[in-house]
Design an enzyme around this catalytic site. Structure first.
Site, PDB file in Angstrom:
ATOM      1  N   LYS A  22       0.837  -1.215   0.000  1.00  0.00           N
ATOM      2  CA  LYS A  22       0.000   0.000   0.000  1.00  0.00           C
ATOM      3  C   LYS A  22       0.865   1.255   0.000  1.00  0.00           C
ATOM      4  O   LYS A  22       0.607   2.192  -0.777  1.00  0.00           O
ATOM      5  CB  LYS A  22      -0.903   0.010   1.235  1.00  0.00           C
ATOM      6  CG  LYS A  22      -1.572   1.350   1.499  1.00  0.00           C
ATOM      7  CD  LYS A  22      -2.447   1.345   2.727  1.00  0.00           C
ATOM      8  CE  LYS A  22      -1.698   1.563   4.003  1.00  0.00           C
ATOM      9  NZ  LYS A  22      -1.418   2.968   4.372  1.00  0.00           N
ATOM     10  N   ASN A  23       1.892   1.296   0.853  1.00  0.00           N
ATOM     11  CA  ASN A  23       2.649   2.540   1.010  1.00  0.00           C
ATOM     12  C   ASN A  23       3.622   2.807  -0.126  1.00  0.00           C
ATOM     13  O   ASN A  23       4.086   3.928  -0.294  1.00  0.00           O
ATOM     14  CB  ASN A  23       3.343   2.568   2.377  1.00  0.00           C
ATOM     15  CG  ASN A  23       2.319   2.679   3.503  1.00  0.00           C
ATOM     16  OD1 ASN A  23       1.158   3.003   3.246  1.00  0.00           O
ATOM     17  ND2 ASN A  23       2.723   2.371   4.718  1.00  0.00           N
ATOM     18  N   CYS A 117      -3.284  12.817  13.173  1.00  0.00           N
ATOM     19  CA  CYS A 117      -4.103  11.598  13.105  1.00  0.00           C
ATOM     20  C   CYS A 117      -3.927  10.853  14.420  1.00  0.00           C
ATOM     21  O   CYS A 117      -3.207  11.288  15.312  1.00  0.00           O
ATOM     22  CB  CYS A 117      -3.734  10.776  11.886  1.00  0.00           C
ATOM     23  SG  CYS A 117      -2.361   9.709  12.178  1.00  0.00           S
ATOM     24  N   ARG A 122       2.264  14.372  13.284  1.00  0.00           N
ATOM     25  CA  ARG A 122       2.675  14.156  11.888  1.00  0.00           C
ATOM     26  C   ARG A 122       2.800  15.465  11.101  1.00  0.00           C
ATOM     27  O   ARG A 122       2.084  15.714  10.143  1.00  0.00           O
ATOM     28  CB  ARG A 122       1.725  13.179  11.207  1.00  0.00           C
ATOM     29  CG  ARG A 122       1.679  11.846  11.941  1.00  0.00           C
ATOM     30  CD  ARG A 122       0.742  10.863  11.328  1.00  0.00           C
ATOM     31  NE  ARG A 122       1.365  10.205  10.167  1.00  0.00           N
ATOM     32  CZ  ARG A 122       0.767   9.207   9.492  1.00  0.00           C
ATOM     33  NH1 ARG A 122      -0.436   8.821   9.845  1.00  0.00           N
ATOM     34  NH2 ARG A 122       1.383   8.651   8.456  1.00  0.00           N
ATOM     35  N   PRO A 123       3.710  16.351  11.527  1.00  0.00           N
ATOM     36  CA  PRO A 123       3.914  17.607  10.798  1.00  0.00           C
ATOM     37  C   PRO A 123       4.522  17.348   9.420  1.00  0.00           C
ATOM     38  O   PRO A 123       4.963  16.225   9.130  1.00  0.00           O
ATOM     39  CB  PRO A 123       4.916  18.360  11.690  1.00  0.00           C
ATOM     40  CG  PRO A 123       5.650  17.287  12.423  1.00  0.00           C
ATOM     41  CD  PRO A 123       4.640  16.182  12.654  1.00  0.00           C
ATOM     42  N   ILE A 124       4.565  18.384   8.573  1.00  0.00           N
ATOM     43  CA  ILE A 124       5.187  18.210   7.241  1.00  0.00           C
ATOM     44  C   ILE A 124       6.299  19.244   7.029  1.00  0.00           C
ATOM     45  O   ILE A 124       6.627  19.619   5.901  1.00  0.00           O
ATOM     46  CB  ILE A 124       4.140  18.292   6.106  1.00  0.00           C
ATOM     47  CG1 ILE A 124       3.423  19.641   6.100  1.00  0.00           C
ATOM     48  CG2 ILE A 124       3.147  17.160   6.188  1.00  0.00           C
ATOM     49  CD1 ILE A 124       2.635  19.867   4.810  1.00  0.00           C
ATOM     50  N   ASP A 125       6.923  19.666   8.137  1.00  0.00           N
ATOM     51  CA  ASP A 125       7.987  20.678   8.051  1.00  0.00           C
ATOM     52  C   ASP A 125       9.162  20.219   7.189  1.00  0.00           C
ATOM     53  O   ASP A 125       9.779  21.027   6.479  1.00  0.00           O
ATOM     54  CB  ASP A 125       8.478  21.060   9.457  1.00  0.00           C
ATOM     55  CG  ASP A 125       8.959  19.835  10.217  1.00  0.00           C
ATOM     56  OD1 ASP A 125       8.178  18.877  10.369  1.00  0.00           O
ATOM     57  OD2 ASP A 125      10.125  19.805  10.624  1.00  0.00           O
ATOM     58  N   GLN A 126       9.470  18.940   7.202  1.00  0.00           N
ATOM     59  CA  GLN A 126      10.608  18.460   6.396  1.00  0.00           C
ATOM     60  C   GLN A 126      10.265  18.420   4.905  1.00  0.00           C
ATOM     61  O   GLN A 126      11.127  18.664   4.059  1.00  0.00           O
ATOM     62  CB  GLN A 126      11.049  17.067   6.882  1.00  0.00           C
ATOM     63  CG  GLN A 126      11.517  17.046   8.331  1.00  0.00           C
ATOM     64  CD  GLN A 126      12.722  17.956   8.567  1.00  0.00           C
ATOM     65  OE1 GLN A 126      13.747  17.812   7.919  1.00  0.00           O
ATOM     66  NE2 GLN A 126      12.561  18.919   9.465  1.00  0.00           N
ATOM     67  N   ASP A 305       4.942   0.295  12.031  1.00  0.00           N
ATOM     68  CA  ASP A 305       3.646  -0.220  11.570  1.00  0.00           C
ATOM     69  C   ASP A 305       3.411  -1.659  12.006  1.00  0.00           C
ATOM     70  O   ASP A 305       2.331  -2.202  11.805  1.00  0.00           O
ATOM     71  CB  ASP A 305       3.543  -0.142  10.042  1.00  0.00           C
ATOM     72  CG  ASP A 305       3.408   1.279   9.583  1.00  0.00           C
ATOM     73  OD1 ASP A 305       3.522   1.525   8.365  1.00  0.00           O
ATOM     74  OD2 ASP A 305       3.215   2.163  10.435  1.00  0.00           O
ATOM     75  N   ARG A 397      -8.767   0.120   5.037  1.00  0.00           N
ATOM     76  CA  ARG A 397      -7.935   1.097   4.322  1.00  0.00           C
ATOM     77  C   ARG A 397      -6.642   0.458   3.843  1.00  0.00           C
ATOM     78  O   ARG A 397      -6.038   0.898   2.883  1.00  0.00           O
ATOM     79  CB  ARG A 397      -7.583   2.273   5.232  1.00  0.00           C
ATOM     80  CG  ARG A 397      -8.753   3.132   5.623  1.00  0.00           C
ATOM     81  CD  ARG A 397      -8.332   4.309   6.438  1.00  0.00           C
ATOM     82  NE  ARG A 397      -7.312   5.107   5.741  1.00  0.00           N
ATOM     83  CZ  ARG A 397      -6.915   6.296   6.184  1.00  0.00           C
ATOM     84  NH1 ARG A 397      -7.419   6.804   7.294  1.00  0.00           N
ATOM     85  NH2 ARG A 397      -6.011   6.974   5.518  1.00  0.00           N
TER      86      ARG A 397
HETATM   87  C1  EPZ Z   1       4.621   6.671   6.417  1.00  0.00           C
HETATM   88  O1  EPZ Z   1       3.999   7.754   7.087  1.00  0.00           O
HETATM   89  C2  EPZ Z   1       3.590   5.559   6.368  1.00  0.00           C
HETATM   90  N1  EPZ Z   1       2.441   6.016   5.609  1.00  0.00           N
HETATM   91  C3  EPZ Z   1       3.157   5.176   7.779  1.00  0.00           C
HETATM   92  O2  EPZ Z   1       2.311   4.038   7.661  1.00  0.00           O
HETATM   93  C4  EPZ Z   1       4.403   4.746   8.558  1.00  0.00           C
HETATM   94  O3  EPZ Z   1       4.018   4.503   9.904  1.00  0.00           O
HETATM   95  C5  EPZ Z   1       5.463   5.847   8.520  1.00  0.00           C
HETATM   96  O4  EPZ Z   1       5.756   6.191   7.153  1.00  0.00           O
HETATM   97  C6  EPZ Z   1       6.762   5.408   9.179  1.00  0.00           C
HETATM   98  O5  EPZ Z   1       7.264   4.274   8.518  1.00  0.00           O
HETATM   99  C7  EPZ Z   1       2.524   5.988   4.255  1.00  0.00           C
HETATM  100  O6  EPZ Z   1       3.541   5.612   3.697  1.00  0.00           O
HETATM  101  C8  EPZ Z   1       1.299   6.428   3.514  1.00  0.00           C
HETATM  102  P1  EPZ Z   1       7.189   9.716   8.392  1.00  0.00           P
HETATM  103  P2  EPZ Z   1       4.732   9.199   7.064  1.00  0.00           P
HETATM  104  O7  EPZ Z   1       7.186  10.966   7.616  1.00  0.00           O
HETATM  105  O8  EPZ Z   1       5.459   9.362   5.798  1.00  0.00           O
HETATM  106  C9  EPZ Z   1       8.054  12.932  11.789  1.00  0.00           C
HETATM  107  C10 EPZ Z   1       0.353   2.813   7.798  1.00  0.00           C
HETATM  108  O9  EPZ Z   1      -0.060   2.189   8.785  1.00  0.00           O
HETATM  109  N2  EPZ Z   1       8.008  13.931  10.708  1.00  0.00           N
HETATM  110  O10 EPZ Z   1       8.256   8.685   8.132  1.00  0.00           O
HETATM  111  O11 EPZ Z   1       3.761  10.219   7.493  1.00  0.00           O
HETATM  112  C11 EPZ Z   1       6.690  12.324  12.054  1.00  0.00           C
HETATM  113  O12 EPZ Z   1       5.940  13.131  12.943  1.00  0.00           O
HETATM  114  C12 EPZ Z   1       0.919   4.185   7.989  1.00  0.00           C
HETATM  115  O13 EPZ Z   1       0.398   2.367   6.642  1.00  0.00           O
HETATM  116  C13 EPZ Z   1       8.348  15.250  10.995  1.00  0.00           C
HETATM  117  O14 EPZ Z   1       8.671  15.592  12.133  1.00  0.00           O
HETATM  118  O15 EPZ Z   1       5.788   8.984   8.254  1.00  0.00           O
HETATM  119  C14 EPZ Z   1       7.039  10.988  12.669  1.00  0.00           C
HETATM  120  O16 EPZ Z   1       7.300  11.172  14.052  1.00  0.00           O
HETATM  121  C15 EPZ Z   1       0.716   4.693   9.415  1.00  0.00           C
HETATM  122  N3  EPZ Z   1       8.325  16.172   9.996  1.00  0.00           N
HETATM  123  C16 EPZ Z   1       8.345  10.602  11.958  1.00  0.00           C
HETATM  124  O17 EPZ Z   1       8.850  11.818  11.367  1.00  0.00           O
HETATM  125  C17 EPZ Z   1       7.969  15.843   8.714  1.00  0.00           C
HETATM  126  O18 EPZ Z   1       7.974  16.736   7.836  1.00  0.00           O
HETATM  127  C18 EPZ Z   1       8.162   9.588  10.840  1.00  0.00           C
HETATM  128  O19 EPZ Z   1       7.170  10.083   9.954  1.00  0.00           O
HETATM  129  C19 EPZ Z   1       7.621  14.497   8.439  1.00  0.00           C
HETATM  130  C20 EPZ Z   1       7.652  13.558   9.452  1.00  0.00           C
END
Ligand code: EPZ
Length: 425
Positions: A22-23, A117, A122-126, A305, A397
């Site tokens: 899925k991801n 969520c 889950r910020p998007i600052d990066q 996950d 989902r």
């Molecule tokens: C992806 O989410 C997956 N979703 C998640 O799977 C998975 O848990 C996660 O990666 C970690 O492996 C999809 O791929 C659609 P991250 P994502 O950015 O990309 C922090 C599922 O069950 N962060 O790797 O949102 C964030 O808060 C889902 O299929 C920032 O601080 O995860 C977290 O603590 C749930 N700033 C950490 O990084 C940012 O700009 C990892 O998040 C982005 C992230």
């Protein structure tokens, strides 16, 4: 209200075939609009998140031909809008991948901001840091992120945290920037590699995906492709933990064993039998399983996950285990539901102390999110008596025909839309 009704205790034995990741599919679908030529994508999972993403692509104006439940042809030459409708973002966070793909191809995008969520802020600052480094202007107002660039310029980007989403999003935009981009501290998950391989099959020049340094040479145009998505590491791991927790014997087919190594290692530490084949793993759950400790980490560490699923297996092992969730700040909400089934788990911030019990007892519970929902199903399959699980929209989902696959293994699980209609009520 949709529910699973499960009568626990039956033996789980047999084979299950794992679907597409899925991801990986979510990133690949967003990237599929980066060319005006036909893109044929095979082995997509038939799950709600994917179906919403395909609706969003059609809503942008692209042609989406769903050949069958696992194959789709997309042609984005007719896209007429660079704005993702708010409804899609509310239904699926991964809509934010359209920022990277549209910025890459059209040098502009307008996408609703993803909310938080159940599992964390889950910020998007990066993501924003990466896009701005590529010379994109970002404007956030009224719940939308708008971005545009006269021209994207390659950059040297260092992520402050390891993030799957930002790695995929910035990689897509950088593919069509002028010059070279280096992404340091990149995420290394298998689905990152799959998205990079997909983009390279369209003519992108990405090297190093799967390591913490990704180098990209920008190109001005991408061409059509035909691509098959890798098997889903987390669906496979979920069935591995199911076999352990329920003392079953399950052959899990269509997997890449390398992607499952951290899960295999933990199940072996607990005393289970795990046999690896070229494209399958077999898990035989041991009657007496030992406690062990788990800390979730970015790949190749133990996947966040898989944290709820391994915790359920540890809750049925002998002794006390420590589970540390180091990726998300709020991913133990399901422990309260497990407690209602008799689990002995104490949570302090991001650490859970799990004292093993012999057997869960069936009751009514709610799934708080996708992976926790799958873990609660595992607990119900092991429990004494009948368990009603609602909130299974979360499960649908990310898991295709989850109940059907479990029934094929001997599990007693029924999907109902009206609680009064269950034969196990
Ligand atoms: C992806 O989410 C997956 N979703 C998640 O799977 C998975 O848990 C996660 O990666 C970690 O492996 C999809 O791929 C659609 P991250 P994502 O950015 O990309 C922090 C599922 O069950 N962060 O790797 O949102 C964030 O808060 C889902 O299929 C920032 O601080 O995860 C977290 O603590 C749930 N700033 C950490 O990084 C940012 O700009 C990892 O998040 C982005 C992230």
């Amino acid at each position: 209200m949709e529910q699973y009704v499960i009568r626990g205790g039956s033996e789980l034995k047999g084979e299950v075939v794992i679907g597409g990741a899925k991801n990986a599919a979510l990133g690949i679908l967003a990237a599929s609009i980066m060319t005006d030529e036909d893109v044929l994508i095979e082995n997509i999972p038939n799950v709600n998140d994917i179906n919403v993403m395909l609706e969003a692509i059609a809503h942008l104006g692209a042609k989406v031909d769903r050949i069958d439940e696992h194959n789709v042809r997309i042609n984005a030459s007719t896209i007429s809008s660079y704005e993702v409708n708010d409804d899609y973002m509310r239904r699926i966070r991964a809509s934010y991948y359209f920022i990277g793909s549209m910025l890459g191809k059209y040098k502009c995008a307008k996408v609703p901001l993803p909310g938080g969520c159940a599992i964390g802020a889950r910020p998007i600052d990066q993501h924003i840091k990466g896009f701005e480094a590529l010379n994109a202007k970002i404007n956030i107002s009224r719940g939308y992120l708008s971005t545009e660039a006269k021209a994207l310029k390659g950059a040297h980007i260092y992520f402050d945290v390891v993030t799957v989403g930002a790695t995929i999003n910035v990689m897509m935009a950088a593919c069509m920037a002028e010059g070279q981009t280096i992404i340091e501290n990149a995420a290394r998950e298998p689905h990152i590699v799959d998205v990079a391989n997909f983009l390279n099959s369209m003519g992108a020049k990405i090297k190093g995906a799967g390591t913490d340094t990704i180098r990209i040479k920008g190109v001005s145009k991408l061409h059509g492709t035909q691509y098959t998505i890798i098997p889903d590491q987390i669906e496979a791991g979920t069935f591995m933990c199911m076999a352990a927790a329920c003392r079953g014997d399950i052959l899990i087919k269509n997997v890449i064993p390398k992607h499952l190594e951290s899960i295999t290692a933990k199940l072996l530490e607990m005393g289970n039998v795990v046999q690896e084949f070229d494209e399958a793993v077999r898990v035989i759950g041991a009657e007496h399983q030992r406690h062990t400790d788990v800390k979730t980490l970015p790949y190749p560490g133990f996947p966040t996950d898989m944290q709820p699923q391994i915790t359920v297996a540890l809750a049925l092992a002998e002794g006390a285990s420590i589970v540390t969730e180091s990726v998300f700040e709020n991913r133990f909400k399901y422990v309260d539901e497990l407690g209602r089934m008799g689990a002995d788990i104490r949570v302090e911030r991001n650490v859970a102390v799990v004292d093993g019990i012999k057997r869960f007892s069936g009751t009514s519970i709610s799934a708080p999110d996708l992976r926790a929902g799958a873990a609660l199903v595992i607990a119900a399959l092991q429990a004494e008596g009948v368990t009603h699980i609602d909130g299974i929209g979360f499960i649908k989902r990310g898991y295709e025909e989850f109940d059907k696959k479990i029934r094929a293994l001997g599990g007693v699980i029924e999907y109902i839309n009206d609680p009064n209609k269950s034969e196990y009520a």
